[in-house]
Write an enzyme that holds these catalytic residues in place. Structure first.
Site, PDB file in Angstrom:
ATOM      1  N   SER A 191     -39.255 -44.344 -35.889  1.00  0.00           N
ATOM      2  CA  SER A 191     -37.913 -44.362 -35.279  1.00  0.00           C
ATOM      3  C   SER A 191     -36.850 -44.841 -36.268  1.00  0.00           C
ATOM      4  O   SER A 191     -37.046 -45.807 -37.005  1.00  0.00           O
ATOM      5  CB  SER A 191     -37.896 -45.293 -34.059  1.00  0.00           C
ATOM      6  N   LYS A 205     -39.128 -42.107 -20.889  1.00  0.00           N
ATOM      7  CA  LYS A 205     -37.774 -41.951 -20.328  1.00  0.00           C
ATOM      8  C   LYS A 205     -37.768 -41.859 -18.793  1.00  0.00           C
ATOM      9  O   LYS A 205     -36.839 -42.343 -18.151  1.00  0.00           O
ATOM     10  CB  LYS A 205     -37.089 -40.729 -20.942  1.00  0.00           C
ATOM     11  N   GLY A 246     -38.473 -29.557 -21.129  1.00  0.00           N
ATOM     12  CA  GLY A 246     -38.967 -30.920 -20.986  1.00  0.00           C
ATOM     13  C   GLY A 246     -37.831 -31.911 -20.789  1.00  0.00           C
ATOM     14  O   GLY A 246     -36.722 -31.548 -20.372  1.00  0.00           O
ATOM     15  N   GLY A 247     -38.116 -33.169 -21.133  1.00  0.00           N
ATOM     16  CA  GLY A 247     -37.156 -34.239 -20.910  1.00  0.00           C
ATOM     17  C   GLY A 247     -35.832 -34.036 -21.641  1.00  0.00           C
ATOM     18  O   GLY A 247     -34.767 -34.338 -21.102  1.00  0.00           O
ATOM     19  N   ALA A 248     -35.896 -33.531 -22.873  1.00  0.00           N
ATOM     20  CA  ALA A 248     -34.659 -33.361 -23.654  1.00  0.00           C
ATOM     21  C   ALA A 248     -33.762 -32.310 -22.990  1.00  0.00           C
ATOM     22  O   ALA A 248     -32.551 -32.517 -22.850  1.00  0.00           O
ATOM     23  CB  ALA A 248     -34.989 -32.965 -25.082  1.00  0.00           C
ATOM     24  N   ARG A 266     -42.453 -22.130 -22.364  1.00  0.00           N
ATOM     25  CA  ARG A 266     -43.844 -21.667 -22.442  1.00  0.00           C
ATOM     26  C   ARG A 266     -44.423 -21.561 -21.034  1.00  0.00           C
ATOM     27  O   ARG A 266     -44.953 -20.526 -20.661  1.00  0.00           O
ATOM     28  CB  ARG A 266     -44.622 -22.719 -23.265  1.00  0.00           C
ATOM     29  N   TYR A 271     -35.517 -32.924 -36.660  1.00  0.00           N
ATOM     30  CA  TYR A 271     -34.831 -33.071 -37.944  1.00  0.00           C
ATOM     31  C   TYR A 271     -35.816 -33.644 -38.951  1.00  0.00           C
ATOM     32  O   TYR A 271     -36.851 -34.201 -38.577  1.00  0.00           O
ATOM     33  CB  TYR A 271     -33.606 -34.000 -37.825  1.00  0.00           C
TER      34      TYR A 271
HETATM   35  P1  NDP Z   1     -41.197 -32.955 -23.747  1.00  0.00           P
HETATM   36  O1  NDP Z   1     -42.601 -33.257 -24.126  1.00  0.00           O
HETATM   37  O2  NDP Z   1     -40.632 -33.557 -22.509  1.00  0.00           O
HETATM   38  O3  NDP Z   1     -41.025 -31.349 -23.575  1.00  0.00           O
HETATM   39  C1  NDP Z   1     -41.482 -30.483 -24.547  1.00  0.00           C
HETATM   40  C2  NDP Z   1     -41.084 -29.044 -24.188  1.00  0.00           C
HETATM   41  O4  NDP Z   1     -41.394 -28.218 -25.297  1.00  0.00           O
HETATM   42  C3  NDP Z   1     -41.838 -28.468 -23.009  1.00  0.00           C
HETATM   43  O5  NDP Z   1     -40.971 -27.575 -22.351  1.00  0.00           O
HETATM   44  C4  NDP Z   1     -43.002 -27.721 -23.672  1.00  0.00           C
HETATM   45  O6  NDP Z   1     -43.406 -26.577 -22.951  1.00  0.00           O
HETATM   46  C5  NDP Z   1     -42.376 -27.247 -24.934  1.00  0.00           C
HETATM   47  N1  NDP Z   1     -43.323 -27.155 -26.055  1.00  0.00           N
HETATM   48  C6  NDP Z   1     -44.093 -28.150 -26.557  1.00  0.00           C
HETATM   49  N2  NDP Z   1     -44.780 -27.713 -27.642  1.00  0.00           N
HETATM   50  C7  NDP Z   1     -44.440 -26.403 -27.806  1.00  0.00           C
HETATM   51  C8  NDP Z   1     -44.826 -25.412 -28.734  1.00  0.00           C
HETATM   52  N3  NDP Z   1     -45.698 -25.674 -29.723  1.00  0.00           N
HETATM   53  N4  NDP Z   1     -44.297 -24.169 -28.621  1.00  0.00           N
HETATM   54  C9  NDP Z   1     -43.416 -23.911 -27.630  1.00  0.00           C
HETATM   55  N5  NDP Z   1     -43.015 -24.806 -26.704  1.00  0.00           N
HETATM   56  C10 NDP Z   1     -43.521 -26.053 -26.793  1.00  0.00           C
HETATM   57  O7  NDP Z   1     -40.331 -33.315 -25.028  1.00  0.00           O
HETATM   58  P2  NDP Z   1     -38.767 -33.657 -25.050  1.00  0.00           P
HETATM   59  O8  NDP Z   1     -38.093 -32.632 -24.217  1.00  0.00           O
HETATM   60  O9  NDP Z   1     -38.550 -35.090 -24.736  1.00  0.00           O
HETATM   61  O10 NDP Z   1     -38.406 -33.467 -26.599  1.00  0.00           O
HETATM   62  C11 NDP Z   1     -38.329 -32.184 -27.193  1.00  0.00           C
HETATM   63  C12 NDP Z   1     -37.924 -32.319 -28.650  1.00  0.00           C
HETATM   64  O11 NDP Z   1     -36.577 -32.752 -28.753  1.00  0.00           O
HETATM   65  C13 NDP Z   1     -38.754 -33.335 -29.448  1.00  0.00           C
HETATM   66  O12 NDP Z   1     -39.005 -32.798 -30.722  1.00  0.00           O
HETATM   67  C14 NDP Z   1     -37.854 -34.535 -29.551  1.00  0.00           C
HETATM   68  O13 NDP Z   1     -38.126 -35.308 -30.706  1.00  0.00           O
HETATM   69  C15 NDP Z   1     -36.490 -33.835 -29.657  1.00  0.00           C
HETATM   70  N6  NDP Z   1     -35.388 -34.721 -29.255  1.00  0.00           N
HETATM   71  C16 NDP Z   1     -34.434 -34.999 -30.198  1.00  0.00           C
HETATM   72  C17 NDP Z   1     -33.373 -35.822 -29.870  1.00  0.00           C
HETATM   73  C18 NDP Z   1     -32.353 -36.121 -30.912  1.00  0.00           C
HETATM   74  O14 NDP Z   1     -31.550 -37.037 -30.707  1.00  0.00           O
HETATM   75  N7  NDP Z   1     -32.286 -35.371 -32.002  1.00  0.00           N
HETATM   76  C19 NDP Z   1     -33.238 -36.439 -28.528  1.00  0.00           C
HETATM   77  C20 NDP Z   1     -34.283 -36.044 -27.603  1.00  0.00           C
HETATM   78  C21 NDP Z   1     -35.325 -35.223 -27.981  1.00  0.00           C
HETATM   79  P3  NDP Z   1     -44.427 -26.643 -21.676  1.00  0.00           P
HETATM   80  O15 NDP Z   1     -43.602 -27.096 -20.516  1.00  0.00           O
HETATM   81  O16 NDP Z   1     -44.906 -25.242 -21.537  1.00  0.00           O
HETATM   82  O17 NDP Z   1     -45.502 -27.632 -22.068  1.00  0.00           O
END
Ligand code: NDP
Length: 290
Positions: free
Chosen positions: A19, A70, A135-137, A158, A226
């Site tokens: 982090s 979160k 997902g969460g983001a 997905r 990033y």
């Molecule tokens: P989650 O685990 O909540 O959600 C992940 C999502 O991505 C799901 O929809 C999942 O699909 C999909 N996914 C996961 N792996 C793959 C893959 N290999 N190919 C295609 N789809 C995939 O994660 P978050 O939403 O919390 O975070 C997502 C990204 O955003 C992370 O990399 C996180 O670090 C980044 N982020 C960056 C921030 C910033 O300030 N720059 C702030 C918040 C997040 P499925 O539902 O089908 O499993």
């Protein structure tokens, strides 16, 4: 707590070692000659609440929350900002000096993204947006993006059921925007103005199956991930003529929003963006030399 003890803040997650939040918050604090302690806290997957309680007992005043806590952070709080209510997830907690007072939860991810897009001169209003991931983001950024009144917003995931679920949940925030969901492998082959990768796929150098037709002149390919190098998603966009941006600015902007909530002062994000970029490059260099 002694009055001259610096106020205590932290970021909590699992994993947490990479982090950059301590670096960002310390840099913000220096802008105001503010003394604070900002720690990283690793919590076991089933030990979030216990870790928060221990932190509050030590005099903790605020916490950033990252993956995977979160949703739990939202549930733990007794009071929520409107944007946290909307996302049902929190990345910022505020603890009152009196521990009997309820914990306040906010979600600054969405405003962080919108502020970063603004910083880069990317306009969302009246544009066609595609978000990869549900997902969460994505949950955190949907309402702030919809507030910017895009013409269309497609969520591709997905597991398409999660995308459809978000469309249903956020339909009342869509206004005139055409909000829809689809499977990641079934995105309509037409040009988008802004494609946001909100999946962690880039962290393992994976690229979702994206048709070339999504990118045209003026498209922005924005990866929430990033690193020291452009991500595979950024390379995919750039090689097809898009402008590529990573999520470093979003990270700094969401932190600035948390900082403002805790300290009542808005930091200047521009120098901290530069500092963070330099630090990430230096860390990559150190790793390469090891
Ligand atoms: P989650 O685990 O909540 O959600 C992940 C999502 O991505 C799901 O929809 C999942 O699909 C999909 N996914 C996961 N792996 C793959 C893959 N290999 N190919 C295609 N789809 C995939 O994660 P978050 O939403 O919390 O975070 C997502 C990204 O955003 C992370 O990399 C996180 O670090 C980044 N982020 C960056 C921030 C910033 O300030 N720059 C702030 C918040 C997040 P499925 O539902 O089908 O499993």
């Amino acid at each position: 707590m002694a009055t001259n003890t610096p106020a205590l803040y932290a970021v909590i997650g699992n994993p947490i070692e990479h982090s950059r939040s301590p670096l960002i918050h310390r840099a913000f604090a220096r802008q105001f000659d503010l003394e604070l302690t900002y720690e990283k806290i690793w919590a076991p997957i089933d030990g979030f609440e216990e870790a928060v309680n221990a932190f509050v007992k030590r005099g903790g005043r605020g916490m950033n929350v990252t993956v995977p806590f979160k949703l739990e952070a939202f549930d733990l709080a007794g009071r929520h900002s409107e944007r946290a209510e909307r996302a049902l997830a929190a990345n910022t907690l505020v603890f009152a000096p009196d521990p009997a007072e309820p914990i306040f939860a906010d979600n600054t991810d969405g405003v962080g993204l919108v502020n970063d897009l603004t910083f880069h001169g990317v306009n969302v209003s009246g544009r066609r947006l595609l978000i990869l991931g549900a997902g969460g983001a994505t949950r955190g950024v949907l309402a702030p993006l919809l507030q910017q009144a895009p013409e269309e917003l497609v969520i591709a995931n997905r597991n398409p059921e999660r995308a459809y679920g978000l469309v249903e949940e956020f339909s009342d925030a869509a206004g005139d925007c055409q909000l829809s969901g689809c499977p990641l492998a079934g995105i309509e082959e037409s040009r988008f103005d802004l494609i946001i990768n909100a999946t962690p796929a880039s962290l393992t150098a994976q690229l979702p199956p994206l048709p070339d037709a999504l990118v045209g002149s003026g498209t922005v390919a924005y990866d929430m991930a990033y690193g020291a190098e452009p991500t595979v998603f950024m390379e995919w966009g750039e090689s097809r003529g898009a402008r590529a941006l990573d999520g470093l600015g979003m990270l700094v902007e969401q932190a600035a929003e948390s900082f403002t909530l805790w300290h009542g002062k808005r930091p200047d994000t521009a120098p901290v963006r530069e500092l963070l970029r330099e630090e990430i490059l230096a860390a990559a260099q150190r790793e390469a030399e090891d």
